[in-house]
Design a protein around this motif. Structure first.
Motif, PDB file in Angstrom:
ATOM      1  N   GLY A 156      11.702  -7.148   1.504  1.00  0.00           N
ATOM      2  CA  GLY A 156      10.993  -6.444   2.689  1.00  0.00           C
ATOM      3  C   GLY A 156      10.144  -6.772   3.494  1.00  0.00           C
ATOM      4  N   TYR A 157       9.550  -7.958   2.940  1.00  0.00           N
ATOM      5  CA  TYR A 157       8.729  -8.419   4.369  1.00  0.00           C
ATOM      6  C   TYR A 157       9.323  -8.859   4.933  1.00  0.00           C
ATOM      7  N   VAL A 158      10.283  -9.947   4.820  1.00  0.00           N
ATOM      8  CA  VAL A 158      10.919 -10.209   5.997  1.00  0.00           C
ATOM      9  C   VAL A 158      12.076  -8.992   7.217  1.00  0.00           C
ATOM     10  N   PHE A 159      12.383  -8.335   6.228  1.00  0.00           N
ATOM     11  CA  PHE A 159      12.868  -7.094   6.979  1.00  0.00           C
ATOM     12  C   PHE A 159      11.457  -6.861   7.916  1.00  0.00           C
ATOM     13  N   MET A 160      10.559  -6.624   7.292  1.00  0.00           N
ATOM     14  CA  MET A 160       9.574  -5.882   8.829  1.00  0.00           C
ATOM     15  C   MET A 160       9.429  -6.970   9.320  1.00  0.00           C
ATOM     16  N   ARG A 161       8.947  -8.080   9.198  1.00  0.00           N
ATOM     17  CA  ARG A 161       8.715  -9.319  10.175  1.00  0.00           C
ATOM     18  C   ARG A 161      10.023  -8.818  11.871  1.00  0.00           C
ATOM     19  N   LEU A 162      11.097  -9.128  10.936  1.00  0.00           N
ATOM     20  CA  LEU A 162      12.300  -8.836  11.787  1.00  0.00           C
ATOM     21  C   LEU A 162      12.603  -7.829  11.910  1.00  0.00           C
ATOM     22  N   PRO A 216      -4.659   4.514   5.118  1.00  0.00           N
ATOM     23  CA  PRO A 216      -3.685   3.661   5.637  1.00  0.00           C
ATOM     24  C   PRO A 216      -2.095   3.156   4.869  1.00  0.00           C
ATOM     25  N   GLY A 217      -1.354   2.276   5.027  1.00  0.00           N
ATOM     26  CA  GLY A 217      -0.669   1.376   4.676  1.00  0.00           C
ATOM     27  C   GLY A 217      -0.156   1.671   2.674  1.00  0.00           C
ATOM     28  N   VAL A 218      -0.610   2.955   2.645  1.00  0.00           N
ATOM     29  CA  VAL A 218       0.293   3.260   0.727  1.00  0.00           C
ATOM     30  C   VAL A 218       1.407   3.729   0.855  1.00  0.00           C
ATOM     31  N   GLY A 219       0.865   5.459   1.512  1.00  0.00           N
ATOM     32  CA  GLY A 219       2.012   6.381   1.807  1.00  0.00           C
ATOM     33  C   GLY A 219       2.785   7.321   0.580  1.00  0.00           C
ATOM     34  N   PRO A 220       3.656   8.482   0.260  1.00  0.00           N
ATOM     35  CA  PRO A 220       4.288   8.721  -0.071  1.00  0.00           C
ATOM     36  C   PRO A 220       5.131   7.921  -0.683  1.00  0.00           C
ATOM     37  N   ILE A 246      10.295  -0.581  -5.032  1.00  0.00           N
ATOM     38  CA  ILE A 246       9.316  -1.207  -5.445  1.00  0.00           C
ATOM     39  C   ILE A 246       9.334  -1.601  -4.309  1.00  0.00           C
ATOM     40  N   GLY A 247       9.821  -2.845  -4.016  1.00  0.00           N
ATOM     41  CA  GLY A 247       9.941  -4.304  -3.409  1.00  0.00           C
ATOM     42  C   GLY A 247       9.712  -3.826  -2.302  1.00  0.00           C
ATOM     43  N   LEU A 248      10.966  -3.212  -1.861  1.00  0.00           N
ATOM     44  CA  LEU A 248      10.910  -2.968   0.171  1.00  0.00           C
ATOM     45  C   LEU A 248       9.727  -2.446   0.519  1.00  0.00           C
ATOM     46  N   PHE A 249       9.383  -1.497  -0.514  1.00  0.00           N
ATOM     47  CA  PHE A 249       8.359  -0.031   0.298  1.00  0.00           C
ATOM     48  C   PHE A 249       6.905  -0.336  -0.206  1.00  0.00           C
ATOM     49  N   GLY A 250       6.735  -1.405  -0.909  1.00  0.00           N
ATOM     50  CA  GLY A 250       5.546  -0.809  -1.909  1.00  0.00           C
ATOM     51  C   GLY A 250       5.007  -2.377  -1.828  1.00  0.00           C
ATOM     52  N   ILE A 251       5.230  -3.320  -2.243  1.00  0.00           N
ATOM     53  CA  ILE A 251       4.855  -4.874  -2.386  1.00  0.00           C
ATOM     54  C   ILE A 251       5.116  -5.647  -0.732  1.00  0.00           C
ATOM     55  N   ALA A 252       5.726  -4.883  -0.369  1.00  0.00           N
ATOM     56  CA  ALA A 252       6.004  -5.495   1.082  1.00  0.00           C
ATOM     57  C   ALA A 252       4.969  -4.842   1.988  1.00  0.00           C
ATOM     58  N   GLU A 253       5.109  -3.600   2.107  1.00  0.00           N
ATOM     59  CA  GLU A 253       4.141  -2.457   2.574  1.00  0.00           C
ATOM     60  C   GLU A 253       2.706  -3.673   2.665  1.00  0.00           C
ATOM     61  N   ILE A 254       2.260  -3.951   1.239  1.00  0.00           N
ATOM     62  CA  ILE A 254       1.326  -5.074   1.398  1.00  0.00           C
ATOM     63  C   ILE A 254       0.959  -5.933   1.322  1.00  0.00           C
ATOM     64  N   LEU A 255       1.550  -6.890   1.159  1.00  0.00           N
ATOM     65  CA  LEU A 255       1.870  -8.331   2.376  1.00  0.00           C
ATOM     66  C   LEU A 255       1.773  -8.271   3.143  1.00  0.00           C
ATOM     67  N   ARG A 256       2.412  -6.993   4.239  1.00  0.00           N
ATOM     68  CA  ARG A 256       2.216  -6.939   5.745  1.00  0.00           C
ATOM     69  C   ARG A 256       0.834  -6.358   6.121  1.00  0.00           C
ATOM     70  N   ASN A 257       0.339  -5.933   5.409  1.00  0.00           N
ATOM     71  CA  ASN A 257      -0.815  -5.405   5.426  1.00  0.00           C
ATOM     72  C   ASN A 257      -2.259  -6.680   5.429  1.00  0.00           C
ATOM     73  N   MET A 316      -0.140  -3.560  -7.655  1.00  0.00           N
ATOM     74  CA  MET A 316       0.360  -4.471  -7.776  1.00  0.00           C
ATOM     75  C   MET A 316       0.954  -5.008  -9.529  1.00  0.00           C
ATOM     76  N   ALA A 317       0.140  -4.758 -10.211  1.00  0.00           N
ATOM     77  CA  ALA A 317      -0.390  -5.225 -11.493  1.00  0.00           C
ATOM     78  C   ALA A 317       0.327  -3.620 -12.406  1.00  0.00           C
ATOM     79  N   PHE A 318      -0.217  -2.629 -11.924  1.00  0.00           N
ATOM     80  CA  PHE A 318       0.373  -1.120 -12.089  1.00  0.00           C
ATOM     81  C   PHE A 318       2.347  -1.573 -11.951  1.00  0.00           C
ATOM     82  N   SER A 319       2.629  -1.970 -10.334  1.00  0.00           N
ATOM     83  CA  SER A 319       4.235  -2.026 -10.186  1.00  0.00           C
ATOM     84  C   SER A 319       4.563  -2.874 -11.099  1.00  0.00           C
ATOM     85  N   ALA A 320       4.456  -4.299 -11.726  1.00  0.00           N
ATOM     86  CA  ALA A 320       4.857  -5.009 -12.744  1.00  0.00           C
ATOM     87  C   ALA A 320       4.849  -4.346 -14.037  1.00  0.00           C
TER      88      ALA A 320
END
Length: 500
Positions: free
Chosen positions: A423-429, A37-41, A211-222, A396-400
């Motif tokens: 992306g994290y701000v968008f999720m919060r909003l 959960p929290g990763v996704g395609p 990657i920022g909008l979907f990958g890292i932002a989802e990690i921050l939310r989780n 995060m390391a793989f993404s960077a």
């Protein structure tokens, strides 16, 4: 005869050793990210885009496609065992799948999900193979005004089918369009909206944005709201279905396949909308509808068939028209552009190996999935115990590293950080980033077709109304706008998509 020769070409490409390998890697990775959960395609494909730079186009798309439809399989595992869908499209499966697991029928539920998905995937692959070429021939008759109007319809449809506030979805589309036109104008050669930064002369880095909008932002939310990762300790047994169960799942699977195949083509539709629609219809027509929600096997078969069929027919508009039907297809188009391939109806002529190889690989991938999933249920359950901090650091390391190795500039790291926070701000909003990505991908294409239309008509905007195909798309777009503005329909839409 032509169809058979095309399929023969597809089999020769798909059965190449390297493509078999990448198909296997794709479906295996897709199942894994569907289970977690929290990763996704979406995030996974975004993260893996830099890896595809050095790959052949057919191998790259075969692997990315495997991740997408493989995740639909994997998402059902946690939905059934933990009442925690690994994928949004598997959320509806929890209603009956988890109840079956609580009654000691977890194995039957998992087997149902796998068999229904395989049946749907096989039929949907045939549909893609049969209708891709006729649609391509129709698309070849399109002129610039028709393309522009079709993309307008696609963006409006994505707003209609998006979750949450319509106003927020429209704002995200507009922001995506603005981000998409940053860079050098293709006709005048002047830079625009670059804020004086030379690094933006070639536009926003699509990989960093995705990657920022979907990958890292989802990690921050989780990280902010840790998931409950306790797993079942009981061994999952009973993976073979009885004859009675098989009879009960045949018609729901076929109905789910039909619904998913139709809705998967729609912009913004895809797997999630298909699974919900299939469940609702099954609840109305099933002979055992009284059991729905309390462990009915039909409640697992219908949505799982629908989400897998929807994930595969979503490739039809992407391959034939160059129009993404959802955010994942937008990333697939991004992968094609990275490979130097311009999406559109002539792709079947210019890239026949890639086109037919991808279609045939879907059937191979579905066969791999059913062989993989049932024997490896215990392994997928163990993956649920991976400490989330370890997963976060690795992703995060793989993404960077991937983004920096592809661009070779420090500025791409700044872009990754900016879009991760955005992306994290968008999720919060409560703003979905998917319409933004669709706008970002379609924006430059829409601008090009708009300008071609204006040049063709010598500046006469009525060309969009005088051309029949364009007029039909605009009428459909206007009808979609009415769906948004009609108060009664808007209220039903909010209730249907409200999160519990």
């Amino acid at each position: 005869m032509e169809f058979i020769s095309n399929l023969s070409l597809g089999f020769s490409v798909a059965f190449a050793l390297q493509n078999i390998f990448f198909c296997f890697i794709g479906v295996l990775g897709g199942t894994l990210v569907g289970v977690l959960p929290g990763v996704g395609p979406l995030a996974t494909i975004a993260i893996l885009l830099p890896v595809t730079f050095s790959m052949a186009p057919d191998s790259a798309l075969i692997m990315l496609a495997g991740i997408y439809y493989g995740a639909q399989y994997g998402g059902s595992t946690t939905a059934i065992l933990l009442n925690l869908p690994g994928e949004a499209s598997s959320a509806i499966t929890t209603l009956d799948g988890y109840q079956m697991a609580r009654r000691g029928r977890a194995g039957a539920a998992l087997a149902t999900a796998a068999l229904a998905s395989f049946l749907a995937g096989t039929i949907a692959t045939v549909i893609v193979a049969l209708f891709a070429t006729p649609l391509t021939k129709v698309a070849m008759a399109f002129r610039p005004p028709s393309y522009f109007s079709m993309m307008v319809l696609g963006l409006i449809a994505s707003v209609v089918l998006a979750h949450g506030s319509v106003l927020k979805a429209i704002a995200m589309v507009m922001l995506g369009l603005l981000l998409g036109i940053i860079g050098t104008d293709m006709y005048t050669g002047t830079t625009r909206l670059d804020m004086g930064m030379l690094e933006l002369a070639e536009g926003v880095n699509f990989v960093a944005l995705a990657i920022g909008l979907f990958g890292i932002a989802e990690i921050l939310r989780n990280l902010e709201s840790p998931e409950n990762r306790d797993v079942l300790t009981d061994k999952v047994n009973g993976l073979w279905l009885s004859l009675k169960d098989l009879k009960r799942i045949v018609m729901p699977s076929l109905r789910g396949t039909a619904i998913g195949s139709a809705l998967g083509i729609l912009p913004g539709g895809g797997a999630m909308l298909s699974s919900y629609a299939a469940y609702i219809i099954e609840k109305k027509v099933s002979r055992n509808r009284g059991e729905m929600g309390n462990g009915a096997i039909e409640g697992v078969a219908a949505p799982e068939a629908a989400n897998n069929a929807g994930s595969q027919t979503a490739f039809i508009p992407m391959l034939t028209l160059g129009l993404p039907s959802n955010a994942v297809m937008a990333l697939m188009i991004g992968a094609m552009i990275i490979q130097g391939i311009q999406p559109g109806p002539d792709i079947i002529i210019k890239q026949p190996n890639m086109f037919w190889g991808l279609i045939v690989s879907m059937w191979i991938g579905n066969l791999m999935l059913i062989v993989l999933n049932l024997p490896l249920i215990g392994l997928w359950v163990r993956f649920l115990t991976v400490p989330y901090p370890v997963l976060v650091v690795a992703v995060m390391a793989f993404s960077a590293v991937g983004i920096y190795s592809a661009s070779g500039t420090l500025f791409s790291m700044y872009e990754l950080g900016f879009f991760s926070l955005l992306g994290y701000v968008f999720m919060r909003l409560g703003c979905e980033p998917a319409p933004l990505v669709l706008g970002f991908i379609l924006g430059p294409m829409m601008e090009e077709q708009l300008r071609r239309s204006m040049l063709m008509s010598r500046g006469d905007p009525t060309v969009f109304l005088t051309e029949p195909i364009s007029l039909c798309f605009l009428i459909a777009a206007a009808a979609a706008l009415l769906l948004i503005t009609a108060p009664a329909i808007a209220r039903r839409r909010e209730e249907a998509f409200s999160e519990e």
